[in-house]
Motif scaffolding. Sequence first.
Motif, short mmCIF file in Angstrom:
data_model
loop_
_atom_site.label_atom_id
_atom_site.label_comp_id
_atom_site.label_asym_id
_atom_site.label_seq_id
_atom_site.Cartn_x
_atom_site.Cartn_y
_atom_site.Cartn_z
N PRO A 40 0.82 -1.18 0.12
CA PRO A 40 0.15 -0.02 0.02
C PRO A 40 0.80 1.37 -0.17
CG PRO A 40 -0.90 -1.51 1.65
CD PRO A 40 0.32 -2.23 1.05
N PHE A 41 2.13 1.01 0.67
CA PHE A 41 2.83 2.36 0.75
C PHE A 41 3.39 2.77 -0.49
CE2 PHE A 41 6.84 4.35 1.62
CZ PHE A 41 6.55 5.56 2.19
N CYS A 42 3.87 1.66 -1.29
CA CYS A 42 4.52 1.86 -2.51
C CYS A 42 3.39 2.35 -3.69
CB CYS A 42 5.26 0.51 -3.00
SG CYS A 42 6.69 0.32 -2.28
N SER A 43 2.39 1.79 -3.64
CA SER A 43 1.05 2.09 -4.47
C SER A 43 0.81 3.58 -4.33
CB SER A 43 -0.03 1.19 -4.48
OG SER A 43 -0.59 1.13 -3.12
N LEU A 44 0.75 3.99 -2.95
CA LEU A 44 0.49 5.21 -2.71
C LEU A 44 1.63 6.56 -3.15
CD1 LEU A 44 -1.43 7.15 -0.98
CD2 LEU A 44 0.40 6.92 0.90
N ILE A 45 2.48 5.87 -3.06
CA ILE A 45 3.79 6.92 -3.73
C ILE A 45 3.71 6.84 -5.29
CG2 ILE A 45 6.37 7.09 -4.29
CD1 ILE A 45 5.67 7.67 -1.33
N VAL A 46 3.19 5.95 -6.03
CA VAL A 46 3.22 5.87 -7.44
C VAL A 46 1.86 6.44 -7.98
CG1 VAL A 46 2.60 4.35 -9.58
CG2 VAL A 46 4.38 3.64 -7.87
N LEU A 47 0.88 6.31 -7.27
CA LEU A 47 -0.44 7.02 -7.42
C LEU A 47 -0.24 8.55 -7.21
CD1 LEU A 47 -3.14 4.53 -6.29
CD2 LEU A 47 -2.46 4.96 -8.45
N GLY A 48 0.53 8.94 -6.09
CA GLY A 48 0.86 10.26 -5.93
C GLY A 48 1.43 10.87 -6.97
N SER A 49 2.54 10.27 -7.67
CA SER A 49 3.22 10.82 -8.72
C SER A 49 2.47 11.01 -9.86
CB SER A 49 4.47 9.79 -9.04
OG SER A 49 4.16 8.67 -9.46
N PHE A 50 1.57 10.13 -10.06
CA PHE A 50 0.60 10.43 -11.35
C PHE A 50 -0.25 11.33 -11.09
CE2 PHE A 50 1.70 5.90 -12.52
CZ PHE A 50 1.99 6.14 -13.77
N TRP A 51 -0.74 11.69 -9.69
CA TRP A 51 -1.66 12.46 -9.62
C TRP A 51 -1.02 14.03 -9.52
CZ3 TRP A 51 -2.30 15.69 -4.88
CH2 TRP A 51 -3.31 16.50 -4.88
N LEU A 52 0.21 14.11 -9.10
CA LEU A 52 1.06 15.44 -9.22
C LEU A 52 1.67 15.76 -10.45
CD1 LEU A 52 3.03 15.06 -5.75
CD2 LEU A 52 1.13 16.52 -6.17
N SER A 53 1.66 14.97 -11.30
CA SER A 53 2.23 15.12 -12.79
C SER A 53 1.13 15.97 -13.41
CB SER A 53 2.21 13.79 -13.48
OG SER A 53 1.13 13.11 -13.73
N GLU A 54 -0.17 16.00 -12.97
CA GLU A 54 -1.06 16.92 -13.64
C GLU A 54 -0.75 18.32 -13.18
OE1 GLU A 54 -3.70 15.81 -15.71
OE2 GLU A 54 -3.14 13.89 -15.50
N PHE A 55 -0.33 18.40 -12.00
CA PHE A 55 -0.20 19.85 -11.63
C PHE A 55 1.13 20.49 -12.24
CE2 PHE A 55 -2.46 18.47 -7.83
CZ PHE A 55 -3.52 19.52 -7.70
N THR A 56 2.13 19.62 -12.48
CA THR A 56 3.25 19.99 -13.15
C THR A 56 2.99 20.19 -14.79
OG1 THR A 56 4.05 17.68 -13.60
CG2 THR A 56 4.98 18.85 -11.71
N ALA A 57 2.22 19.44 -15.43
CA ALA A 57 1.62 19.71 -16.80
C ALA A 57 0.93 21.19 -16.74
CB ALA A 57 0.84 18.49 -17.04
N VAL A 58 0.25 21.46 -15.98
CA VAL A 58 -0.27 22.82 -16.10
C VAL A 58 0.90 23.85 -15.97
CG1 VAL A 58 -1.85 24.26 -14.75
CG2 VAL A 58 -2.54 22.01 -14.89
N ARG A 59 1.78 23.59 -15.12
CA ARG A 59 2.80 24.54 -15.00
C ARG A 59 3.39 24.86 -16.43
NH1 ARG A 59 8.30 23.23 -12.21
NH2 ARG A 59 9.44 25.09 -12.86
N TYR A 60 3.82 23.60 -16.94
CA TYR A 60 4.51 23.71 -18.27
C TYR A 60 3.55 24.30 -19.48
CZ TYR A 60 8.32 21.52 -15.85
OH TYR A 60 9.31 21.22 -15.27
N ASP A 61 2.26 24.05 -19.36
CA ASP A 61 1.37 24.30 -20.43
C ASP A 61 1.31 25.93 -20.08
OD1 ASP A 61 0.63 22.05 -21.45
OD2 ASP A 61 -0.88 21.88 -20.14
N GLN A 62 1.37 26.75 -19.09
CA GLN A 62 1.20 27.84 -18.87
C GLN A 62 2.55 28.34 -19.50
OE1 GLN A 62 0.81 28.53 -14.77
NE2 GLN A 62 -1.51 28.37 -14.87
N GLN A 63 3.83 27.85 -19.32
CA GLN A 63 5.09 28.52 -19.96
C GLN A 63 5.06 28.33 -21.23
OE1 GLN A 63 8.19 26.15 -17.94
NE2 GLN A 63 8.17 27.35 -16.07
#
Length: 118
Positions: A40-63
């Motif tokens: 569960p800990f490892c899956s939480l880390i992996v899912l969290g990275s996918f979820w946070l990738s949406e935020f970084t995508a928004v940042r690069y889209d704005q740039q």
Amino acid sequence: MSFSGKKFRSRREQLAYEASIAGRYQKNMNRNPFLWFGLPFCSLIVLGSFWLSEFTAVRYDQQDKKVQELQEEDVVKMRSNKREFDIKEEYYRLQGLGEQDWEPKRIPRFKGESENVW
């Protein structure tokens, strides 16, 4: 002498604890720690990275919106407004030799001060 970290429970409290969700989880985790804690800990880390990738995508889209493609007319204007290049002029400009409109002046020394000539 060291004290153990286990909490003392009476027989009735122990049976009630083992019947609770926390007790069953503790029992299963002691048997298979990776399955009940590591996975569960490892899956939480992996899912969290996918979820946070949406935020970084928004940042690069704005740039990317800030950077725009040049139209042909803009390129023609840039070429026509270009300054003539002379290698000697650039050399003297970079050396700062064209900006020397001053003369070196000796600073007066105090009485008894050395001239500091090496």
